[in-house]
Design an enzyme around this catalytic site. Structure first.
Site, PDB file in Angstrom:
ATOM      1  N   TYR A  51      17.104   8.770 -20.342  1.00 27.63           N
ATOM      2  CA  TYR A  51      17.347   7.760 -19.427  1.00 27.63           C
ATOM      3  C   TYR A  51      17.311   6.268 -20.143  1.00 27.63           C
ATOM      4  CZ  TYR A  51      17.004  10.955 -15.722  1.00 27.63           C
ATOM      5  OH  TYR A  51      17.258  12.151 -14.731  1.00 27.63           O
ATOM      6  N   LEU A 190      22.809  12.895  -2.726  1.00 22.24           N
ATOM      7  CA  LEU A 190      23.756  12.508  -1.867  1.00 22.24           C
ATOM      8  C   LEU A 190      25.080  12.855  -2.334  1.00 22.24           C
ATOM      9  CD1 LEU A 190      21.991   9.070  -0.840  1.00 22.24           C
ATOM     10  CD2 LEU A 190      21.956  11.231   0.443  1.00 22.24           C
ATOM     11  N   ILE A 228      15.185  13.052  -4.835  1.00 25.04           N
ATOM     12  CA  ILE A 228      15.010  11.979  -5.800  1.00 25.04           C
ATOM     13  C   ILE A 228      16.335  11.253  -5.708  1.00 25.04           C
ATOM     14  CG2 ILE A 228      12.988  12.467  -6.978  1.00 25.04           C
ATOM     15  CD1 ILE A 228      14.720  13.314  -9.357  1.00 25.04           C
ATOM     16  N   ARG A 236      19.300   0.072   0.296  1.00 24.82           N
ATOM     17  CA  ARG A 236      19.516   1.413   0.339  1.00 24.82           C
ATOM     18  C   ARG A 236      18.174   2.126   0.072  1.00 24.82           C
ATOM     19  NH1 ARG A 236      24.147   3.754   0.167  1.00 24.82           N
ATOM     20  NH2 ARG A 236      24.884   1.909   1.054  1.00 24.82           N
ATOM     21  N   ASN A 240      16.852   5.090   2.753  1.00 30.08           N
ATOM     22  CA  ASN A 240      16.873   6.372   2.142  1.00 30.08           C
ATOM     23  C   ASN A 240      15.445   6.992   2.424  1.00 30.08           C
ATOM     24  OD1 ASN A 240      19.043   6.763   0.918  1.00 30.08           O
ATOM     25  ND2 ASN A 240      18.559   6.059  -1.348  1.00 30.08           N
TER      26      ASN A 240
END
Length: 279
Positions: A51, A190, A228, A236, A240
């Protein structure tokens, strides 16, 4: 006050059922979002070598007022570092970037045919035995390969982090994980925003005063799945996280599960040496 987050027992650790995923949070953007998530009550942060943001997650951990002991921190070894010796060196670098002496969970990011799985699992066990990670696990491993990894490991597999959302069945993988005492952790839970416009999820959400996203995350945690979600939007983050004040009925759970379809997978970077489970 922040919610108290339930844990799921996975292998030999307890994992908070919801965390912040940091995929695609690059160029310093992960740090403020991790800091805000921890302020809101998140206690599970997920990153990975590939990442490119372990240093930003580390900066957030250093800046937060939340005790390190309260935070469940996961990172993943990239496939180029699976050889014995390479894996250990790569983790040393990750720990330096994260500014911690130990992570809570270390995952193999994607399965690869070489080096041999036994060699990589031996290296993974080695860093656990040396106290550099509390637990070990996998990411994107089909069920048969997950079983082979567990057979090659003295330490228990804590979790298998895979794509999971209402449009992709993971029944086989979830059953296999439970059979070995592990969990499933859902990435892209999602469906990269696709759940927001789903009529079924909208209808169920209206019955509970919740958004389709909140319904989806609740559906996951009620299955004993760790989730996750990743977002760039601080607002948001709070949405969540706000999924612990309602419950879905068995009928609602079944309606959501019925949304799965054969073409539901969004991210397929599996090596051609392996095959996904049919469902």
């Amino acid at each position: 006050m922040p919610h108290s987050i339930p844990d799921i027992r996975s292998g030999d650790v307890a994992m908070p059922v919801i965390g912040l995923g940091t995929w695609q949070l690059e160029d310093g953007s992960a740090q403020p979002l991790v800091e805000r998530a921890l302020e809101l009550g998140y206690r599970h942060i997920d990153t990975a070598q590939i990442y490119g943001n372990e240093q930003d997650v580390g900066a957030a951990l250093a800046a937060t007022g939340v005790s390190r002991a309260e935070i469940f921190l996961t990172t993943k070894v990239w496939v180029e570092h699976f050889a014995h010796g390479d894996l250990q060196r790569s983790l040393d670098e990750s720990l330096r970037k994260l500014r911690v002496p130990q992570v809570d969970l270390l995952l193999l990011h994607w399965p690869k045919p070489r080096p041999a799985l036994a060699e990589t699992m031996a290296a993974l066990n080695d860093v656990r035995d040396r106290g550099l990670t509390r637990a070990i696990g996998l990411s994107n491993f089909p069920s048969g390969l997950m079983a082979k990894a567990q057979a090659a490991s003295e330490a228990p597999i804590a979790t298998n982090q895979v794509e999971y959302h209402p449009y992709l069945s993971q029944k086989t993988l979830i059953a296999k994980a439970r059979a070995i005492g592990a969990s499933i952790t859902a990435w892209s839970p999602l469906a990269q925003g696709k759940v927001a416009g789903d009529p079924v999820l909208i209808e169920i959400g209206e019955a509970h005063g919740k958004t389709p996203g909140q319904v989806t995350l609740r559906w996951q945690v009620q299955q004993g799945v760790v989730t996750i979600p990743r977002t760039r939007n601080p607002a948001r983050l709070a949405e969540n996280f706000d999924i612990f004040d309602f419950a879905l009925s068995d009928a609602e759970m079944a309606r959501i599960s019925a949304l799965a379809r054969p073409d539901g997978r969004l991210g397929d970077w599996l090596d051609k040496a392996f095959e996904w489970d049919v469902e």
